[in-house]
Design a protein around this motif. Structure first.
Motif, mmCIF file in Angstrom:
data_model
loop_
_atom_site.group_PDB
_atom_site.id
_atom_site.type_symbol
_atom_site.label_atom_id
_atom_site.label_comp_id
_atom_site.label_asym_id
_atom_site.label_seq_id
_atom_site.Cartn_x
_atom_site.Cartn_y
_atom_site.Cartn_z
ATOM 1 N N UNK A 86 -12.612 -46.242 -7.468
ATOM 2 C CA UNK A 86 -12.383 -45.123 -8.315
ATOM 3 C C UNK A 86 -11.028 -44.661 -8.666
ATOM 4 N N UNK A 87 -10.926 -45.198 -10.035
ATOM 5 C CA UNK A 87 -9.767 -44.663 -10.514
ATOM 6 C C UNK A 87 -9.540 -43.382 -11.057
ATOM 7 N N UNK A 88 -8.932 -42.654 -10.364
ATOM 8 C CA UNK A 88 -9.084 -41.069 -10.502
ATOM 9 C C UNK A 88 -7.765 -40.560 -10.780
ATOM 10 N N UNK A 89 -6.695 -41.113 -10.080
ATOM 11 C CA UNK A 89 -5.250 -40.763 -10.382
ATOM 12 C C UNK A 89 -4.927 -40.630 -11.746
ATOM 13 N N UNK A 90 -4.357 -39.230 -11.989
ATOM 14 C CA UNK A 90 -3.968 -38.675 -13.361
ATOM 15 C C UNK A 90 -2.621 -37.921 -13.305
ATOM 16 N N UNK A 91 -2.117 -37.874 -14.548
ATOM 17 C CA UNK A 91 -0.963 -36.620 -14.833
ATOM 18 C C UNK A 91 -1.166 -36.068 -15.998
ATOM 19 N N UNK A 92 -0.679 -34.891 -15.960
ATOM 20 C CA UNK A 92 -1.101 -34.310 -17.359
ATOM 21 C C UNK A 92 0.544 -33.554 -17.672
ATOM 22 N N UNK A 93 0.914 -32.747 -16.671
ATOM 23 C CA UNK A 93 2.412 -32.067 -17.190
ATOM 24 C C UNK A 93 3.206 -32.863 -16.230
ATOM 25 N N UNK A 94 4.369 -33.084 -16.817
ATOM 26 C CA UNK A 94 5.514 -33.489 -16.259
ATOM 27 C C UNK A 94 6.953 -33.471 -16.814
ATOM 28 N N UNK A 95 7.934 -32.951 -15.837
ATOM 29 C CA UNK A 95 9.321 -32.881 -16.531
ATOM 30 C C UNK A 95 9.778 -34.280 -17.262
ATOM 31 N N UNK A 96 9.443 -35.448 -16.680
ATOM 32 C CA UNK A 96 9.974 -36.629 -16.843
ATOM 33 C C UNK A 96 8.985 -37.313 -18.082
ATOM 34 N N UNK A 97 9.258 -37.233 -19.070
ATOM 35 C CA UNK A 97 8.258 -37.499 -20.341
ATOM 36 C C UNK A 97 8.201 -38.901 -20.642
ATOM 37 N N UNK A 98 9.009 -39.778 -20.250
ATOM 38 C CA UNK A 98 9.043 -41.155 -20.513
ATOM 39 C C UNK A 98 9.623 -42.172 -19.449
ATOM 40 N N UNK A 99 8.933 -43.117 -19.056
ATOM 41 C CA UNK A 99 9.288 -44.051 -17.960
ATOM 42 C C UNK A 99 10.518 -44.847 -18.315
ATOM 43 N N UNK A 100 11.123 -45.398 -17.246
ATOM 44 C CA UNK A 100 12.155 -46.380 -17.354
ATOM 45 C C UNK A 100 12.009 -47.272 -18.654
ATOM 46 N N UNK A 101 10.627 -47.682 -18.665
ATOM 47 C CA UNK A 101 10.312 -48.808 -19.523
ATOM 48 C C UNK A 101 10.075 -48.436 -21.161
ATOM 49 N N UNK A 102 10.071 -46.961 -21.060
ATOM 50 C CA UNK A 102 10.169 -46.216 -22.643
ATOM 51 C C UNK A 102 8.728 -45.842 -22.807
#
Length: 155
Positions: A86-102
């Motif tokens: 069950x792929x349930x993990x998710x994110x909506x709001x975060x202070x870090x908008x971009x990963x290290x990979x861009x």
């Protein structure tokens, strides 16, 4: 029949409630979370539901694809057969908008991570295995420029 079920993002919300329900039915559950303390509380809460199945916790931050791969490797090494993912993990709001990979953080966690986890676990998922992908408003609309890391998305 007891099933072995991996639920990503199972420390609260839909993931935790699903785990509690499945534990009551006696299934073996592999709970995932990125925060070790929250994951331990979730394991305790799910174990308290009874049912007799094994309950395990697995820590990984799905923002980092290396950790997604490590999670898949640990699970596959310990469990020769996964019946349900069950792929349930998710994110909506975060202070870090971009990963290290861009990449946009939401796209990395909500789309790439479940794809990678699924792909890596396919060898231990038999023909009768099931994969459930949950999504939310964070999945739409897709902006191809943001997808490619060309602009930041607004929360």
């Amino acid at each position: 029949m007891t099933k072995t079920i991996l639920i990503s993002g199972s420390t609260d919300g839909i993931g935790l409630e699903t785990a509690k329900h499945l534990a009551g039915a006696g299934h073996d559950l592999l709970l995932h979370g990125r925060n070790p303390a929250k994951l331990e509380r979730a394991v305790q809460a799910v174990t308290a539901q009874g049912g007799g199945g094994r309950i395990e916790g697995h820590v990984a931050d799905l923002l980092h694809m290396a950790e997604v791969g490590e999670l898949a490797d640990r699970v596959a090494a310990a469990h020769p057969k996964i019946d349900v993912l069950i792929n349930n993990a998710g994110i909506y709001r975060t202070s870090d908008e971009v990963t290290a990979e861009g990449l946009d953080v939401r796209f990395a966690v909500n789309t790439i991570a479940p794809y990678l986890l699924t792909k890596r676990l396919l060898p231990v998922m038999g023909a009768g295995a099931r994969i459930l992908n949950l999504s939310s408003a964070a999945q739409a609309p897709v902006d191809l420029s943001a997808l490619a890391g060309g602009r930041r998305m607004e929360a």
